[in-house]
Design a protein around this motif. Structure first.
Motif, PDB file in Angstrom:
ATOM      1  N   GLY A 134       0.772  -1.268   0.056  1.00 26.43           N
ATOM      2  CA  GLY A 134      -0.145   0.091   0.076  1.00 26.43           C
ATOM      3  C   GLY A 134       0.837   1.330  -0.039  1.00 26.43           C
ATOM      4  N   ALA A 135       1.833   1.483   1.089  1.00 26.54           N
ATOM      5  CA  ALA A 135       2.495   2.667   1.156  1.00 26.54           C
ATOM      6  C   ALA A 135       3.777   2.757   0.306  1.00 26.54           C
ATOM      7  N   GLY A 136       3.731   1.784  -0.578  1.00 27.10           N
ATOM      8  CA  GLY A 136       5.071   1.921  -1.370  1.00 27.10           C
ATOM      9  C   GLY A 136       6.354   1.451  -0.979  1.00 27.10           C
ATOM     10  N   GLU A 137       7.600   2.199  -1.677  1.00 25.29           N
ATOM     11  CA  GLU A 137       8.850   2.092  -0.757  1.00 25.29           C
ATOM     12  C   GLU A 137       9.137   3.275   0.145  1.00 25.29           C
ATOM     13  N   MET A 138      10.011   2.991   1.273  1.00 28.83           N
ATOM     14  CA  MET A 138      10.487   3.726   2.101  1.00 28.83           C
ATOM     15  C   MET A 138      11.821   3.379   2.634  1.00 28.83           C
ATOM     16  N   THR A 139      12.637   3.967   3.284  1.00 32.20           N
ATOM     17  CA  THR A 139      13.847   3.455   3.943  1.00 32.20           C
ATOM     18  C   THR A 139      13.366   2.857   5.142  1.00 32.20           C
ATOM     19  N   LEU A 140      14.065   1.770   5.567  1.00 31.04           N
ATOM     20  CA  LEU A 140      13.607   1.070   6.698  1.00 31.04           C
ATOM     21  C   LEU A 140      13.591   1.815   8.075  1.00 31.04           C
ATOM     22  N   GLU A 141      14.591   2.885   8.147  1.00 33.60           N
ATOM     23  CA  GLU A 141      14.543   3.798   9.116  1.00 33.60           C
ATOM     24  C   GLU A 141      13.457   4.767   9.138  1.00 33.60           C
ATOM     25  N   LYS A 142      12.826   5.099   7.953  1.00 32.85           N
ATOM     26  CA  LYS A 142      11.388   5.958   8.344  1.00 32.85           C
ATOM     27  C   LYS A 142      10.223   4.889   8.446  1.00 32.85           C
TER      28      LYS A 142
END
Ligand SMILES: Cc1cc2nc3c(=O)[nH]c(=O)nc-3n(C[C@H](O)[C@H](O)[C@H](O)COP(=O)(O)OP(=O)(O)OC[C@H]3O[C@@H](n4cnc5c(N)ncnc54)[C@H](O)[C@@H]3O)c2cc1C
Length: 262
Positions: A134-142
């Motif tokens: 759903g939310a797509g890609e993001m850094t693990l930290e975020k």
């Protein structure tokens, strides 16, 4: 033991996501080892096992690991043993025993953001991106800081570079949860320091990282970085150890780990 009223074998990620969102009591099944320890009554259990998400492969610039990959595959993967100082493979080797590691999955572990996790700190010490349906890609930290709750973790991507890493853990006994774990990594002087099982979620020790960036790695600076990390982070008590004890061992573990990646 958990129960569910309906079982749904997903035919695609879109299908799985649609069913997941239909009812707040629907849930994704990983290896179900953790679900079995609770007593949730699910409406529909969504099974991803027909979606070919069990893989570890090298792509252009990164290593991708599918959500349904189990920890035994992580610890025995040549690709992971031969990259990042083997730190990703090493991080899961103390988790209970081979039988459990044959079952538990990457997607469930990362999505659940367990504070006690041994795997998440290793990923956080590298440049890791999570891929969510759903939310797509993001850094693990975020992602770890985000409040994403109803989603499917599809895969993780670890930037492929010459970064080397070291994993340290202290446990009361083999196969118990960690009292603290520390992972550091180094790419040509760009150092990352992660402390997990505080017992809160794994975080970067940013002040200590900044100090190493300014001073470089030396016998003196790694000692000071250990002290800074133990002061900047929050450590609390649980049944396994006190916050004070965690703070004390953090200092030593950060120093030892930095010594290894120096
Ligand atoms: C007895 C025991 C001891 C353990 N000891 C340790 C330890 O020492 N160190 C350590 O790091 N870990 C430990 N773990 C945790 C383990 O490593 C896994 O992280 C955990 O079991 C979750 O994996 P699973 O496949 O069993 O998840 P499941 O039980 O299948 O699912 C857990 C949760 O994740 C959700 N979920 C599953 N897949 C996805 C997905 N792809 N996307 C979104 N949500 C999803 C489920 O709906 C559920 O809410 C232990 C687990 C057990 C059962």
């Amino acid at each position: 033991m958990f129960t569910f009223s309906k079982y749904h074998l997903a035919t695609s990620l879109d299908d799985a996501y649609e069913v997941l969102l239909k009812n707040r009591n629907n849930a994704i099944l990983g290896g179900t080892a953790y679900l079995r320890m609770g007593n949730r009554n699910l409406a529909t259990a969504v099974d991803l096992s027909a979606l070919n998400l069990d893989y570890i492969r090298e792509e252009e610039g990164y290593i991708e690991i599918g959500a349904m990959t189990n920890f035994r595959s992580i610890e025995t993967s040549e690709l992971l043993l031969n990259n990042f100082g083997g730190v990703v493979a090493r991080s899961v080797m103390d988790i209970v025993g081979v039988q459990l590691r044959n079952v538990v999955t990457v997607g469930a572990t990362v999505f659940s953001r367990y504070g006690f996790s041994d795997f998440i700190p290793a990923l956080l010490a590298l440049n890791t991106v999570v891929v969510l349906q759903g939310a797509g890609e993001m850094t693990l930290e975020k992602f770890l800081e985000s409040d994403v709750k109803r989603d499917i973790l599809v895969a993780i991507r670890i930037e492929k570079n010459k970064r080397t890493g070291n994993y340290q853990t202290i446990r009361r006994s083999n196969s118990d949860y960690a009292l603290l774990n520390v992972v550091t990594s180094n790419l040509d002087g760009d150092v990352r320091i992660v402390v997990g099982a505080r017992p809160g979620r794994a975080v970067l020790a940013k002040e200590a990282m900044k100090y190493i960036e300014e001073k470089g790695l030396s016998a003196e600076s790694i000692e000071e970085a250990g002290r800074i990390a133990s002061e900047e982070l929050e450590f609390t008590d649980n049944m396994r150890a006190s916050g004070k004890y965690r703070e004390a061992i953090c200092k030593v573990m950060v120093k030892r780990s930095l010594g290894e990646v120096m």
